[in-house]
Design an enzyme around this catalytic site. Structure first.
Site, mmCIF file in Angstrom:
data_model
loop_
_atom_site.group_PDB
_atom_site.id
_atom_site.type_symbol
_atom_site.label_atom_id
_atom_site.label_comp_id
_atom_site.label_asym_id
_atom_site.label_seq_id
_atom_site.Cartn_x
_atom_site.Cartn_y
_atom_site.Cartn_z
ATOM 1 N N ASN A 12 0.770 -1.141 0.174
ATOM 2 C CA ASN A 12 0.018 -0.032 0.247
ATOM 3 C C ASN A 12 0.922 1.303 -0.024
ATOM 4 O OD1 ASN A 12 -2.769 0.913 0.009
ATOM 5 N ND2 ASN A 12 -2.556 1.697 1.977
ATOM 6 N N ASN A 58 -0.937 3.613 6.095
ATOM 7 C CA ASN A 58 -0.755 4.708 5.270
ATOM 8 C C ASN A 58 0.025 5.805 5.940
ATOM 9 O OD1 ASN A 58 -2.524 4.586 2.902
ATOM 10 N ND2 ASN A 58 -4.225 4.132 4.201
ATOM 11 N N ASP A 108 -5.737 8.783 5.484
ATOM 12 C CA ASP A 108 -5.239 8.303 4.500
ATOM 13 C C ASP A 108 -3.606 8.729 4.209
ATOM 14 O OD1 ASP A 108 -4.624 6.592 2.176
ATOM 15 O OD2 ASP A 108 -6.619 6.986 1.508
#
Length: 168
Positions: A12, A58, A108
């Site tokens: 990610n 994140n 995020d």
């Protein structure tokens, strides 16, 4: 090859520290709680797991003095601060720097400005929010006309333009 033995995981968000090490998180494609981790890839390509039991890793940035690493696990709605040793790449949990209220969405991607403030994209929050990580308070917001604001970074010739990404 990070977690190639876990087929339901993928990488990610990530970032690069002052010494050029790549830090990258992994997560389960079905968002399974605790299935992800945060890794550090050193210049010799060795990989070290730094944090485990994450859901959606994140927002990874370092303070201006490189003494603190900030990291988000989005479902927790928390920005965590870690003491960071730039020589060794070691981290040690220090504190929860920011807790994002549920009504503002989930934190995020993020970046840091020249004053040490955190600009955080809020998924389902319709914007990029400016936070003070020392006091843990919200300072400002840039409205974005879509809910899924995913990340932000400074750019331009004077590094005075904020680029914002979104998803659908």
């Amino acid at each position: 090859d990070i977690e190639k033995d876990i087929p339901d995981n993928r990488t990610n968000d990530g970032g690069v520290d002052i010494c050029g090490r790549l830090w990258i998180g992994t997560m389960n494609v079905k968002f399974k709680e605790g299935a992800g981790s945060l890794y550090c890839v050193d210049d010799d390509l060795s990989i070290t797991k730094k944090i485990q039991s994450l859901a959606i890793p994140n927002g990874l940035v370092w303070s201006l003095d490189n003494q603190t690493m900030y990291h988000i696990d989005s479902p927790t709605r928390k920005v965590r601060a870690y003491r960071f040793d730039s020589k060794t790449g070691s981290i040690e949990f220090e504190k929860v720097a920011i807790t994002v209220p549920e009504e503002l969405g989930s934190p995020d991607g993020m970046c840091i400005d020249e004053e040490g403030m955190l600009w955080i994209a809020h998924w389902n929050g319709f914007g990029v929010y400016l936070w003070d990580p020392i006091r843990g308070i919200l300072l400002d917001k840039i409205d974005v006309p879509v809910p899924q604001v995913s990340s932000c970074t400074f750019g331009g010739s004077n590094m005075d333009q904020l680029y914002i990404t979104t998803a659908r």
